[in-house]
Design a protein around this motif. Structure first.
Motif, PDB file in Angstrom:
ATOM      1  N   MET A 129       0.833  -1.211   0.000  1.00  0.00           N
ATOM      2  CA  MET A 129       0.000   0.000   0.000  1.00  0.00           C
ATOM      3  C   MET A 129       0.862   1.253   0.000  1.00  0.00           C
ATOM      4  SD  MET A 129      -3.332  -0.155   0.004  1.00  0.00           S
ATOM      5  CE  MET A 129      -4.365   0.749   1.117  1.00  0.00           C
ATOM      6  N   GLY A 130       0.467   2.213  -0.823  1.00  0.00           N
ATOM      7  CA  GLY A 130       1.222   3.454  -0.900  1.00  0.00           C
ATOM      8  C   GLY A 130       0.939   4.365   0.278  1.00  0.00           C
ATOM      9  N   LYS A 131       1.647   5.467   0.310  1.00  0.00           N
ATOM     10  CA  LYS A 131       1.506   6.432   1.400  1.00  0.00           C
ATOM     11  C   LYS A 131       1.094   7.777   0.830  1.00  0.00           C
ATOM     12  CE  LYS A 131       3.786   8.056   5.528  1.00  0.00           C
ATOM     13  NZ  LYS A 131       4.922   7.977   6.430  1.00  0.00           N
ATOM     14  N   ILE A 132       0.106   8.392   1.461  1.00  0.00           N
ATOM     15  CA  ILE A 132      -0.323   9.733   1.035  1.00  0.00           C
ATOM     16  C   ILE A 132       0.331  10.764   1.954  1.00  0.00           C
ATOM     17  CG2 ILE A 132      -2.282  11.298   0.698  1.00  0.00           C
ATOM     18  CD1 ILE A 132      -4.062   8.916   0.168  1.00  0.00           C
ATOM     19  N   ILE A 133       1.081  11.686   1.338  1.00  0.00           N
ATOM     20  CA  ILE A 133       1.754  12.737   2.106  1.00  0.00           C
ATOM     21  C   ILE A 133       1.268  14.103   1.615  1.00  0.00           C
ATOM     22  CG2 ILE A 133       3.978  13.756   2.758  1.00  0.00           C
ATOM     23  CD1 ILE A 133       5.337  11.100   2.139  1.00  0.00           C
ATOM     24  N   ALA A 134       0.728  14.898   2.540  1.00  0.00           N
ATOM     25  CA  ALA A 134       0.316  16.264   2.189  1.00  0.00           C
ATOM     26  C   ALA A 134       1.463  17.220   2.476  1.00  0.00           C
ATOM     27  CB  ALA A 134      -0.913  16.662   3.008  1.00  0.00           C
ATOM     28  N   LEU A 135       1.681  18.184   1.591  1.00  0.00           N
ATOM     29  CA  LEU A 135       2.651  19.256   1.849  1.00  0.00           C
ATOM     30  C   LEU A 135       1.859  20.511   2.138  1.00  0.00           C
ATOM     31  CD1 LEU A 135       4.142  17.238  -0.396  1.00  0.00           C
ATOM     32  CD2 LEU A 135       5.962  18.886   0.033  1.00  0.00           C
TER      33      LEU A 135
ATOM     34  N   ASP B 187       3.403   4.169  -4.902  1.00  0.00           N
ATOM     35  CA  ASP B 187       4.173   4.087  -3.658  1.00  0.00           C
ATOM     36  C   ASP B 187       3.975   5.347  -2.821  1.00  0.00           C
ATOM     37  OD1 ASP B 187       5.499   1.552  -4.263  1.00  0.00           O
ATOM     38  OD2 ASP B 187       6.559   2.688  -5.812  1.00  0.00           O
ATOM     39  N   TYR B 188       3.928   6.484  -3.525  1.00  0.00           N
ATOM     40  CA  TYR B 188       3.735   7.760  -2.826  1.00  0.00           C
ATOM     41  C   TYR B 188       2.734   8.620  -3.590  1.00  0.00           C
ATOM     42  CZ  TYR B 188       7.862   6.635  -0.054  1.00  0.00           C
ATOM     43  OH  TYR B 188       8.750   6.017   0.787  1.00  0.00           O
ATOM     44  N   ILE B 189       1.794   9.195  -2.845  1.00  0.00           N
ATOM     45  CA  ILE B 189       0.873  10.192  -3.409  1.00  0.00           C
ATOM     46  C   ILE B 189       1.142  11.490  -2.651  1.00  0.00           C
ATOM     47  CG2 ILE B 189      -1.551  10.863  -3.704  1.00  0.00           C
ATOM     48  CD1 ILE B 189      -2.257   7.865  -3.810  1.00  0.00           C
ATOM     49  N   LEU B 190       1.609  12.513  -3.362  1.00  0.00           N
ATOM     50  CA  LEU B 190       1.942  13.798  -2.723  1.00  0.00           C
ATOM     51  C   LEU B 190       0.865  14.820  -3.052  1.00  0.00           C
ATOM     52  CD1 LEU B 190       5.781  14.145  -3.547  1.00  0.00           C
ATOM     53  CD2 LEU B 190       4.717  12.981  -1.610  1.00  0.00           C
ATOM     54  N   ILE B 191       0.289  15.438  -2.020  1.00  0.00           N
ATOM     55  CA  ILE B 191      -0.751  16.453  -2.244  1.00  0.00           C
ATOM     56  C   ILE B 191      -0.148  17.840  -2.020  1.00  0.00           C
ATOM     57  CG2 ILE B 191      -3.057  17.264  -1.636  1.00  0.00           C
ATOM     58  CD1 ILE B 191      -3.598  14.587  -0.288  1.00  0.00           C
ATOM     59  N   ASP B 192      -0.172  18.659  -3.058  1.00  0.00           N
ATOM     60  CA  ASP B 192       0.286  20.049  -2.941  1.00  0.00           C
ATOM     61  C   ASP B 192      -0.891  20.902  -2.492  1.00  0.00           C
ATOM     62  OD1 ASP B 192       1.903  22.303  -3.136  1.00  0.00           O
ATOM     63  OD2 ASP B 192       1.351  22.674  -5.221  1.00  0.00           O
ATOM     64  N   CYS B 193      -0.865  21.358  -1.235  1.00  0.00           N
ATOM     65  CA  CYS B 193      -1.998  22.114  -0.681  1.00  0.00           C
ATOM     66  C   CYS B 193      -1.868  23.604  -0.977  1.00  0.00           C
ATOM     67  CB  CYS B 193      -2.061  21.918   0.830  1.00  0.00           C
ATOM     68  SG  CYS B 193      -2.314  20.211   1.318  1.00  0.00           S
ATOM     69  N   SER B 194      -3.006  24.281  -0.975  1.00  0.00           N
ATOM     70  CA  SER B 194      -2.964  25.731  -1.191  1.00  0.00           C
ATOM     71  C   SER B 194      -2.556  26.416   0.112  1.00  0.00           C
ATOM     72  CB  SER B 194      -4.333  26.243  -1.648  1.00  0.00           C
ATOM     73  OG  SER B 194      -5.252  26.101  -0.592  1.00  0.00           O
ATOM     74  N   PRO B 195      -2.050  27.655   0.027  1.00  0.00           N
ATOM     75  CA  PRO B 195      -1.631  28.343   1.254  1.00  0.00           C
ATOM     76  C   PRO B 195      -2.823  28.870   2.051  1.00  0.00           C
ATOM     77  CG  PRO B 195      -1.186  29.675  -0.677  1.00  0.00           C
ATOM     78  CD  PRO B 195      -1.737  28.398  -1.180  1.00  0.00           C
ATOM     79  N   SER B 196      -3.628  27.961   2.558  1.00  0.00           N
ATOM     80  CA  SER B 196      -4.751  28.349   3.417  1.00  0.00           C
ATOM     81  C   SER B 196      -5.102  27.128   4.257  1.00  0.00           C
ATOM     82  CB  SER B 196      -5.965  28.756   2.579  1.00  0.00           C
ATOM     83  OG  SER B 196      -6.648  27.590   2.159  1.00  0.00           O
ATOM     84  N   LEU B 197      -5.925  27.351   5.276  1.00  0.00           N
ATOM     85  CA  LEU B 197      -6.377  26.201   6.064  1.00  0.00           C
ATOM     86  C   LEU B 197      -7.871  25.981   5.817  1.00  0.00           C
ATOM     87  CD1 LEU B 197      -4.407  26.778   9.396  1.00  0.00           C
ATOM     88  CD2 LEU B 197      -3.928  25.111   7.612  1.00  0.00           C
ATOM     89  N   GLY B 198      -8.277  26.166   4.553  1.00  0.00           N
ATOM     90  CA  GLY B 198      -9.681  26.008   4.192  1.00  0.00           C
ATOM     91  C   GLY B 198     -10.072  24.542   4.041  1.00  0.00           C
ATOM     92  N   LEU B 199     -11.277  24.351   3.510  1.00  0.00           N
ATOM     93  CA  LEU B 199     -11.863  23.015   3.440  1.00  0.00           C
ATOM     94  C   LEU B 199     -11.086  22.052   2.546  1.00  0.00           C
ATOM     95  CD1 LEU B 199     -14.162  21.307   4.496  1.00  0.00           C
ATOM     96  CD2 LEU B 199     -15.656  22.285   2.756  1.00  0.00           C
ATOM     97  N   ILE B 200     -10.459  22.568   1.478  1.00  0.00           N
ATOM     98  CA  ILE B 200      -9.684  21.680   0.589  1.00  0.00           C
ATOM     99  C   ILE B 200      -8.430  21.174   1.320  1.00  0.00           C
ATOM    100  CG2 ILE B 200      -8.415  21.502  -1.592  1.00  0.00           C
ATOM    101  CD1 ILE B 200     -11.258  21.866  -2.274  1.00  0.00           C
ATOM    102  N   THR B 201      -7.776  22.071   2.059  1.00  0.00           N
ATOM    103  CA  THR B 201      -6.600  21.644   2.834  1.00  0.00           C
ATOM    104  C   THR B 201      -7.007  20.668   3.931  1.00  0.00           C
ATOM    105  OG1 THR B 201      -5.440  23.702   2.342  1.00  0.00           O
ATOM    106  CG2 THR B 201      -4.649  22.464   4.227  1.00  0.00           C
ATOM    107  N   ILE B 202      -8.140  20.920   4.569  1.00  0.00           N
ATOM    108  CA  ILE B 202      -8.647  19.984   5.588  1.00  0.00           C
ATOM    109  C   ILE B 202      -8.922  18.620   4.947  1.00  0.00           C
ATOM    110  CG2 ILE B 202     -10.633  19.500   7.091  1.00  0.00           C
ATOM    111  CD1 ILE B 202     -10.567  22.568   7.736  1.00  0.00           C
ATOM    112  N   ASN B 203      -9.467  18.632   3.736  1.00  0.00           N
ATOM    113  CA  ASN B 203      -9.671  17.378   2.984  1.00  0.00           C
ATOM    114  C   ASN B 203      -8.345  16.663   2.750  1.00  0.00           C
ATOM    115  OD1 ASN B 203     -12.292  16.327   1.302  1.00  0.00           O
ATOM    116  ND2 ASN B 203     -12.576  18.409   2.058  1.00  0.00           N
ATOM    117  N   ALA B 204      -7.325  17.433   2.374  1.00  0.00           N
ATOM    118  CA  ALA B 204      -6.009  16.845   2.103  1.00  0.00           C
ATOM    119  C   ALA B 204      -5.431  16.212   3.367  1.00  0.00           C
ATOM    120  CB  ALA B 204      -5.063  17.912   1.566  1.00  0.00           C
TER     121      ALA B 204
END
Length: 254
Positions: free
Chosen positions: A1-7, A120-137
């Protein structure tokens, strides 16, 4: 199983997208299957990996709002084992559209979880906010990389982000871990940069990556050609730094 990493870091201009693109390319170069998820309406990770956003029929926006098939949103890049789910400016309004959806914090998790078997790796590039999309990430992620710029105000926003992580851990994603704090835009000649590094190290100890990302002109030039730095100039400092980071992450996750 791969790993999801949010930035993630709600402070803009700390090198999140640059790190996402180049870490992904480095992991792929080290023979890992990697998927970048561009969750920032500016779509810089998409264009930085050579995706023509204007030609994208299906993006992360359609996957979240219309429940489009995620496979339709995946694009190839110049590196065979590196793929990207592109973003769209519509994502700006997505947070308002999501307000009425059931389980709105977990939509991205539902979209991405089936893909963990393929990458193996899923990298999520988050927007510079703590809104709902970042919370989803952060709800979808197994861990989070926090890029910290080596400058005076670097630590200002971090307590807010750590507080958000704490809330998400308690309510939405108990298994969320901090993968590490990453010092970016580091200039060893500046006394201040060294002071910031020492301060970050003192606060977060073993959570700080050994690798630092140094200031490097090639890192800012490569995206305009739609390629990661490793394809633009493999011998550049920026390229070597990200390769070192990729190795550190692989070793940590053995």
């Amino acid at each position: 199983m791969g790993k999801i990493i949010a930035l993630a870091n709600q402070k803009g201009g700390v090198g999140k997208t640059t790190t996402t693109i180049n870490l992904a390319a480095s992991l792929a170069t080290l023979e890992k299957k990697v998927l970048v998820v561009d969750a920032d309406p500016q779509a810089n990770a998409s264009s930085g990996l050579g995706v023509d956003i204007k030609q994208s029929e299906c993006t992360i926006y359609e996957c979240i709002i219309d429940r489009a098939n995620v496979e339709d949103a995946i694009h190839d890049t110049e590196i065979d084992s590196l793929k990207v789910i592109s973003s769209h400016i519509n994502l700006v309004g997505a947070e308002i559209e999501m307000l009425n959806l059931p389980n709105r914090e977990k939509i991205l998790k539902e979209v991405l979880t089936p893909l963990k078997e393929k990458y193996d790796y899923i990298l999520i590039d988050c927007s510079p906010s703590l809104g709902l999309i970042t919370i989803n990430a952060l709800t979808a992620a197994d861990s989070i990389i926090i890029p910290v710029q080596a400058e005076y105000f670097a630590l200002e926003g971090i307590s807010k982000l750590l507080n958000t992580i704490k809330i998400i851990k308690s309510k939405l994603n108990p298994s969320l871990e901090i993968e590490g704090f990453l010092l970016t835009m580091y200039d060893s000649r500046l006394r201040q940069a060294n002071q910031i590094y020492d301060e970050v190290k003192r606060h977060f100890q073993e959570l700080v990556f050994n690798t630092v990302i140094q200031r490097n002109v090639k890192l800012s030039e490569a995206p305009s050609y739609g390629i990661p730095t490793i394809l633009y100039d493999a011998d550049s400092t920026g390229s070597k730094n990200h390769l070192s980071l990729a190795k550190e992450i692989i070793n940590k996750n053995r």
